[in-house]
Motif scaffolding. Structure first.
Motif, PDB file in Angstrom:
ATOM      1  N   LYS A  63       1.316  -1.518  -0.306  1.00 59.82           N
ATOM      2  CA  LYS A  63       0.320   0.039   0.368  1.00 59.82           C
ATOM      3  C   LYS A  63       0.933   1.425  -0.128  1.00 59.82           C
ATOM      4  O   LYS A  63       1.767   1.506   0.040  1.00 59.82           O
TER       5      LYS A  63
ATOM      6  N   ASP B  67     -10.672  -1.032   1.254  1.00 57.41           N
ATOM      7  CA  ASP B  67     -10.633  -1.589  -0.382  1.00 57.41           C
ATOM      8  C   ASP B  67     -12.578  -1.781   0.151  1.00 57.41           C
ATOM      9  O   ASP B  67     -12.406  -2.597   0.716  1.00 57.41           O
TER      10      ASP B  67
ATOM     11  N   GLU C 295     -12.810  -4.244  -6.868  1.00 56.52           N
ATOM     12  CA  GLU C 295     -12.033  -2.829  -5.885  1.00 56.52           C
ATOM     13  C   GLU C 295     -12.889  -1.964  -7.243  1.00 56.52           C
ATOM     14  O   GLU C 295     -12.885  -1.315  -7.797  1.00 56.52           O
TER      15      GLU C 295
HETATM   16 MG    MG Z   1      -6.173   0.880  -4.630  1.00 58.15          MG
END
Ligand code: MG
Ligand code: 4AD
Length: 460
Positions: free
Chosen positions: A358, A375, A383
Motif C-alpha cells: 500500500k 478497499d 475494487e
Molecule cells: Mg486501489
C-alpha cells in the motif's frame, strides 16, 4: 418533454404535439410508413405513422436515410395493443438535416466492440443514451450527497509534481519547446526539468492536495479526472478516469467506511428513483439480475473482513486460483471476485492490508505489518474504492518515505500538515467509471467512458 409523455401517456391522448429528433428507422409502403424517432431527451424511441393521403411530402419522407433529423407535428394516439404505448399520426414532417446511406448505425444490433470504433456516433443508440444519462445523474448525485452534508468541493490540480500513489504510473508533461528544452551535458533532453524547469506529471489522485484543505475545512471532496500510465489492458482499467475523493478530518477508518457506504447507497438510490426506465432497460438487455442486486445493496449492510481473514478464506476455499494465494500478495481480480461474489454475495470492505503493498501515506497499525487501509469490493466489478486513514505522525511518515526511497524534502508541504496542528484524518477514492459499470451492468470500462483512453486507444 418526451419522458413525461412516456410516463403519463393517457394525459396526452389525442393531443397535437410537435417533436424534433433523429430517425432511427424508416419503413414505408406506397400508402403509409413508420418512423422510429429519437428526440434526444430520452433513450426510448417514438413511433411516427405517416400516410400518403395526408402528407404532401410523403415520398421524400419515405426515402429519408437513417440518421436524418426532422420535425414532426401530429396527433398522439394511444396504442395499448402495440409494443410501444403510443404513436404520433404525422400531419406535417419537416426535414432539418439529411443523412447519407452510409450512416454507420443501421437498424440492427451492433456489438459494443463495433460501437467503440464510432465513439462520436454511439450516443445515438438506446444503450449509450441510457448509460450516459446515468453517468450524468450519478455525477449530480455525488455533488448533492456531499453538498447536503456540508462538504466543500476542492479543485485539486491536474498538473502536479507529486506522485500521490508512489507507484510511478504518471504521464510526464513536457512543454515541447524543443529549442529551449533543458539538456544535460550530452545534449539529451533533461526530463527532470522539462516543465518550465521542473518535472511535472498529470495527477494520479487529488488526495494529497485534498488533505491540505481537509486540515483547514474538515470535510472536503474533489471530483475530477485522474490519469494512470499503467499498461493494463483490462476491462476495468483506463489511462484517464474520474475519481471522487472525499477527505475528512478528526475521523478514523471506521468513519471513512461509514461515509463510503452511505455515499454508495445514496448514489444508487438517487439514480434508481430518477431513472427507473433506464434501469428497467439495463436489467432487460444488459444484466438480468441487476435490479435485484441494486435493491439488495441499498437495503443491506456491507460486509467487513480484514485482509488477513480474506487470505484465510481464499486458502480454505479449495479453489485453484491462477495467482497463488499467500499472506502479503496484492489481491487479484479473481480473489476479489471470489470474496465478494461467492463468500459474501454483497459489497465487502477489506481492511488492514500489508503495508508493503500500500501507499506511503497510510496509517501504520500497531502490529508493525499492516496499515489502516480499506478497499471496497463489489460483485461483478471487484475494487471500486480504495481508501485509508492517513499517517498523522510526522516521524513515522518521514521514516516510511525514506524506507520507500522518497525524498521527504519534495513533500515538505505535505509533512507540514503533520507539523502544524495535525489531526486524525481519513479519505478514499471512488472510481467513477467503476460505479457506473456496477450500476448499469456494463462490463467494460470503454463503454461507460464517453471517449475512452485506454492502452492503444485515443483516436479522438
Ligand atoms: Mg486501489
Ligand atoms: O486505489 P486507488 O489507487 O487509490 C487512490 O488513488 C487514493 N489516493 C484514493 C484516496 O484515498 N483518496 O484508486 C482509487 C479507485 C480504485 O478503487 C478504482 O475504483 C479507481 O480509483 N481506479 C481506476 N479506475 C479506472 N482505471 C484505472 N486505471 C484505475 N485505477 C484506479
Amino acid at each position: 418533454e418526451i419522458k413525461k409523455i412516456f410516463r403519463e401517456t393517457e394525459k396526452y391522448a389525442d393531443k397535437e404535439i410537435c417533436v424534433a429528433g433523429w430517425i432511427r428507422s424508416v419503413r414505408a409502403s406506397n400508402v403509409f410508413g413508420f418512423i422510429e424517432l429519437n428526440d434526444g431527451t430520452f433513450f426510448k424511441n417514438i413511433q411516427v405513422v405517416f400516410e400518403k393521403e395526408n402528407l404532401a411530402n410523403f415520398d421524400e419522407i419515405a426515402h429519408l436515410n437513417i440518421g436524418s433529423s426532422i420535425y414532426v407535428t401530429g396527433k398522439l394516439v394511444l396504442t395499448p395493443e402495440a409494443k410501444q404505448p403510443f404513436e404520433i399520426k404525422a400531419e406535417k414532417v419537416v426535414v432539418e438535416g439529411l443523412s447519407t446511406p452510409d450512416f454507420p448505425l443501421q437498424k440492427k444490433r451492433h456489438s459494443l466492440e463495433y460501437l467503440r470504433t464510432i465513439a462520436h456516433l454511439r450516443p445515438r443508440t438506446n444503450t449509450f443514451s441510457a448509460v450516459f444519462r446515468i453517468r450524468s445523474l450519478a455525477a449530480y448525485a455525488i455533488h448533492k450527497f456531499f453538498q447536503e452534508r456540508g462538504f466543500v468541493y476542492v479543485h485539486t490540480p491536474i498538473i502536479t509534481s507529486s506522485d500521490a500513489e508512489g507507484a510511478g504510473e504518471m504521464f510526464r508533461l513536457t512543454t515541447l519547446d524543443l529549442e529551449n528544452v533543458p539538456k544535460d551535458e550530452n545534449g539529451n533532453v533533461d526530463y527532470s526539468k522539462d516543465f518550465f524547469g521542473k518535472s511535472t506529471n498529470l495527477t494520479v489522485s487529488g488526495q494529497l492536495e485534498c488533505e491540505t484543505y481537509a486540515l483547514a475545512f474538515r470535510n472536503v471532496y474533489t471530483f475530477g479526472p485522474t490519469f494512470r500510465a499503467e499498461n493494463s489492458n483490462t476491462p476495468r482499467h483506463a489511462a484517464e478516469f474520474w475519481m471522487i475523493e472525499p477527505e475528512i478530518a478528526f475521523a478514523d477508518l471506521k468513519d471513512d467506511m461509514e461515509l463510503a457506504e452511505d455515499m454508495i447507497k445514496y448514489i444508487i438510490n438517487f439514480c434508481l428513483e430518477n431513472a427507473p426506465e433506464e434501469f428497467a432497460f439495463f436489467s432487460n438487455f444488459i444484466d438480468k439480475g441487476l435490479l435485484d442486486r441494486l435493491n439488495n445493496i441499498v437495503t443491506s449492510d456491507f460486509a467487513h473482513v480484514t485482509y488477513t481473514e480474506a487470505v484465510d478464506l481464499l486458502l480454505k476455499s479449495g479453489k485453484k486460483f491462477d495467482y497463488p494465494v499467500k499472506w502479503g500478495i496484492d489481491l487479484q481480480t479473481e480473489h476479489e471476485r471470489y470474496i465478494t461474489e461467492e463468500v459474501f454475495k454483497k459489497p465487502v470492505f477489506v481492511t488492514d492490508y500489508p503495508k508493503d503493498i500500500k501507499a506511503f501515506y497510510m496509517k501504520q497499525n500497531d502490529d508493525g505489518k499492516t496499515v489502516a487501509a480499506m478497499d471496497l469490493l463489489v460483485p461483478g466489478v471487484g475494487e471500486i474504492i480504495g481508501g485509508s486513514q492517513r499517517e498523522e505522525d510526522y516521524d513515522k511518515l518521514v521514516n516510511r518515505m525514506k524506507e520507500l526511497g522518497m525524498n521527504p524534502d519534495d513533500y515538505s508541504w505535505y509533512l507540514d500538515l503533520r507539523k502544524y496542528g495535525g489531526t486524525k484524518h481519513a479519505g478514499f477514492g471512488l472510481g467513477f467509471e467503476r460505479i457506473i459499470m456496477y450500476m448499469t451492468g456494463i462490463s467494460n470500462i470503454r463503454d461507460v467512458s464517453s471517449f475512452p483512453r485506454t492502452v492503444k486507444n485515443a483516436d479522438f
